[in-house]
Motif scaffolding. Structure first.
Motif, mmCIF file in Angstrom:
data_model
loop_
_atom_site.group_PDB
_atom_site.id
_atom_site.type_symbol
_atom_site.label_atom_id
_atom_site.label_comp_id
_atom_site.label_asym_id
_atom_site.label_seq_id
_atom_site.Cartn_x
_atom_site.Cartn_y
_atom_site.Cartn_z
ATOM 1 N N ILE A 116 7.527 1.422 8.025
ATOM 2 C CA ILE A 116 7.078 2.262 6.927
ATOM 3 C C ILE A 116 8.221 3.122 6.395
ATOM 4 O O ILE A 116 9.070 3.599 7.147
ATOM 5 N N ASN A 165 0.838 -1.198 0.000
ATOM 6 C CA ASN A 165 0.000 0.000 0.000
ATOM 7 C C ASN A 165 0.870 1.244 0.000
ATOM 8 O O ASN A 165 1.734 1.411 0.866
ATOM 9 N N ASP A 195 2.614 0.991 3.663
ATOM 10 C CA ASP A 195 3.994 0.505 3.579
ATOM 11 C C ASP A 195 4.964 1.583 3.106
ATOM 12 O O ASP A 195 6.140 1.581 3.479
ATOM 13 N N THR A 228 4.254 -6.377 15.056
ATOM 14 C CA THR A 228 3.527 -5.370 15.822
ATOM 15 C C THR A 228 4.471 -4.620 16.755
ATOM 16 O O THR A 228 5.676 -4.907 16.810
ATOM 17 N N THR A 285 -6.149 1.949 7.056
ATOM 18 C CA THR A 285 -5.330 1.237 6.064
ATOM 19 C C THR A 285 -3.894 1.111 6.545
ATOM 20 O O THR A 285 -3.331 2.049 7.121
ATOM 21 N N SER A 286 -3.300 -0.035 6.316
ATOM 22 C CA SER A 286 -1.887 -0.248 6.626
ATOM 23 C C SER A 286 -1.043 0.305 5.481
ATOM 24 O O SER A 286 -1.212 -0.104 4.320
ATOM 25 N N LYS A 339 9.274 -4.856 11.909
ATOM 26 C CA LYS A 339 9.547 -3.811 10.925
ATOM 27 C C LYS A 339 10.658 -2.888 11.404
ATOM 28 O O LYS A 339 10.992 -1.913 10.724
ATOM 29 N N ARG A 395 2.736 3.506 14.511
ATOM 30 C CA ARG A 395 1.766 2.502 14.052
ATOM 31 C C ARG A 395 2.435 1.408 13.239
ATOM 32 O O ARG A 395 2.100 0.227 13.372
ATOM 33 N N GLN A 396 3.381 1.801 12.391
ATOM 34 C CA GLN A 396 4.066 0.840 11.516
ATOM 35 C C GLN A 396 5.545 1.188 11.448
ATOM 36 O O GLN A 396 5.961 1.981 10.598
#
Length: 519
Positions: free
Chosen positions: A74, A3, A47, A157, A44-45, A183, A70-71
């Motif tokens: 990213i 995404n 990337d 996570t 939405t996730s 990540k 959150r991510q």
């Protein structure tokens, strides 16, 4: 599917990108006003994101920090022009990957997206390969397979983990695995032994200090928390922290902010916490030595590592792993392991767990000669049970009687023999041969290839070797035991690991006649 978000106030530019985007395997999300951006991000996730500078502060919230929290994995590229390039430079200090100066073209955005997509695919392939290695090193029992299944789900996570288990059972190794699959894998993994820091220095070591804040503080000091910013902080032996330090750790878990000793300014840090201990924290809570609220903050996910003695099937793969790990350090090529040495290694209970096995293998490698690890190369306390279980049975032609120092294991009962055969994938008594050892370990100590299936058989038995039936071999073994124990049936049962009823049944089935003898 990757995404990709493009947020720019130029509506025509955004609509053109949406019409002409052509990077396969990606899903393009576009936004040209600040009212729709947050709802889009929340559902939405993302990337990869290309974000124009004016979007970076929404309702006094730092969008870079929000997205990274959150991510963590990213990738964020900031779109800027001559008027706001300083905002882009500031964004990089907060976690953005880079900036692109406007006007930017479709081809530039697509080439950047393709490059990030390839990097993420390579990372995914690497993790798949590592998962096969981990299955070999840790997942050969139902308990470990369950743990690894949880690891693969939790690692991407930001959830905190609490890993418990005996000393040396692999808690730091497992924490490193979680980091590698997260990540944050390209960010720091900082292990901290909480029990090794002096009580009067623990706060400054963890959170940092300002120059002159205490005697001997001659400069501003960055703490271990700041060193782990963006990555993972592993708090080993967290049960050793004082109650005062526990309060500060709890505050960080609630706000993600720290204060250096001697400062009033709070610093926001993006860190994932993994804690570990060999203590019973619930008992410590009951005794007032560990805060209950901190325990529940750390215990979002709990992984209980079983001791090595409860996962014996994995020992042969760990042996190969440590041989490979010590290969360059010791400058020795190991290609053979005597069956009796492997039996000793699989039967030893390992009170020190995996760490003890590693030390034992280093000891054996150093003493080995000719690329072969023999029983005598192992520490004496590891040899004990193997030497007790090793007896000579005259079933080889021209054996010339009993051998004082037999080199092949003979087992007191069927369970031992079956366990040994399973552990080495090798017929009882056949020499073990290692395939050539190749590969290497990385800086974290993880293998870069799969170490399974490393033991093979020597295919051809000696032509003059007598083949006995199982009944005859069992008959000779019982007769030998009776001879050694001078017909003391109680002692025979003890040595053979069977009951008196089983011994009497075997004597009858094998037509072994004997006097009453001693009981």
């Amino acid at each position: 599917m990757m995404n990709i978000l493009i947020a720019d106030f130029d509506r025509k530019f955004v609509e053109e990108l949406q019409r002409n985007w052509s990077v396969a395997g990606t899903n393009l999300l576009v936004c040209s006003d600040d009212k729709t951006l947050m709802p889009l991000i929340k559902k939405t996730s993302i990337d990869l994101a290309f974000i124009e500078v004016p979007f970076l502060m929404l309702d006094n919230m730092d969008l870079i920090s929000y997205l990274k929290e959150r991510q963590p994995g990213i990738e964020i590229f900031v779109l800027c022009d001559d008027r706001n390039w300083q905002g882009a430079a500031s964004a990089i200090t907060r976690g953005a990957s880079s900036f692109l100066k406007k006007p930017v073209t479709l081809s530039l955005l697509e080439s950047t997206a393709s490059k990030i997509q390839a990097q993420q695919q390579n990372k995914s392939n690497t993790q798949l390969m590592e998962s096969q290695v981990l299955d070999s090193l840790l997942g050969d029992t139902p308990e470990m397979r369950k743990i690894l299944k949880t690891v693969y789900k939790v690692a991407p996570t930001n959830s905190t983990l609490l890993i418990t288990g005996e000393s040396g059972s692999g808690k730091e190794f497992l924490a490193n695995v979680v980091h590698r699959y997260s990540k944050r894998a390209n960010e720091p993994f900082v292990p901290v032994n909480c029990g090794a820091i002096p009580e009067n220095l623990v706060e400054s070591e963890l959170f940092g200090s300002k120059k002159g804040s205490y005697t001997g503080s001659t400069a501003d000091k960055k703490g271990l928390f700041e060193s782990a910013n963006g990555g993972t902080l592993f708090l080993d032996e967290v049960g050793e922290l004082s109650l005062a330090t526990q309060v500060k750790l709890l505050r960080f878990l609630q706000s993600h902010e720290i204060r250096r000793v001697g400062e009033t300014e709070a610093r926001y840090l993006d860190i994932r916490i993994i804690a570990a201990t060999n203590r019973d924290l619930q008992q410590a809570m009951h005794e007032g030595r560990f805060r209950e609220d901190l325990y529940y903050r750390l215990n979002t996910f709990h992984l209980q590592l079983p001791p090595l003695r409860d996962r014996k099937p994995v020992i042969p793969n760990l042996i190969r792993y440590f041989i490979l790990k010590n290969k360059e350090a010791q400058g020795k090529e190991i290609h053979d392991l005597e069956p009796i040495a492997l039996y000793a290694l699989t039967k030893y209970p390992y009170p020190g767990n995996i760490r003890e096995l590693e030390n034992i293998m280093e000891h054996a490698i150093v003493l080995s000669e000719g690329g072969v690890i023999k029983l005598e190369d192992l520490p004496e306390y590891v040899q004990v049970e193997a030497r007790e279980k090793t007896v000579a049975i005259p079933h080889i032609k021209d054996a010339g009687g009993l051998k004082e120092n037999a080199s092949e294991p003979v087992f007191d009962n069927a369970e031992d023999a079956e366990e040994n055969e399973k552990s080495v994938e090798n017929p009882l008594g056949k020499p073990i041969h290692f395939e050539p050892i190749s590969g290497k370990t990385d800086s974290a100590g993880l293998l870069t290839h799969n170490p399974t299936k490393f033991i093979t058989h020597n295919p051809a038995p000696a032509e003059d070797e007598e083949i006995l039936s199982l009944d005859e071999m069992e008959r000779r073994h019982i007769l030998h035991a009776l001879s050694i124990c001078k017909n003391n049936k109680t002692e025979v049962c003890k040595k053979l690991g069977i009951s008196r009823a089983t011994l009497w049944r075997k004597l009858k089935e094998l037509k072994i006649e004997m006097d009453g003898g001693e009981d």
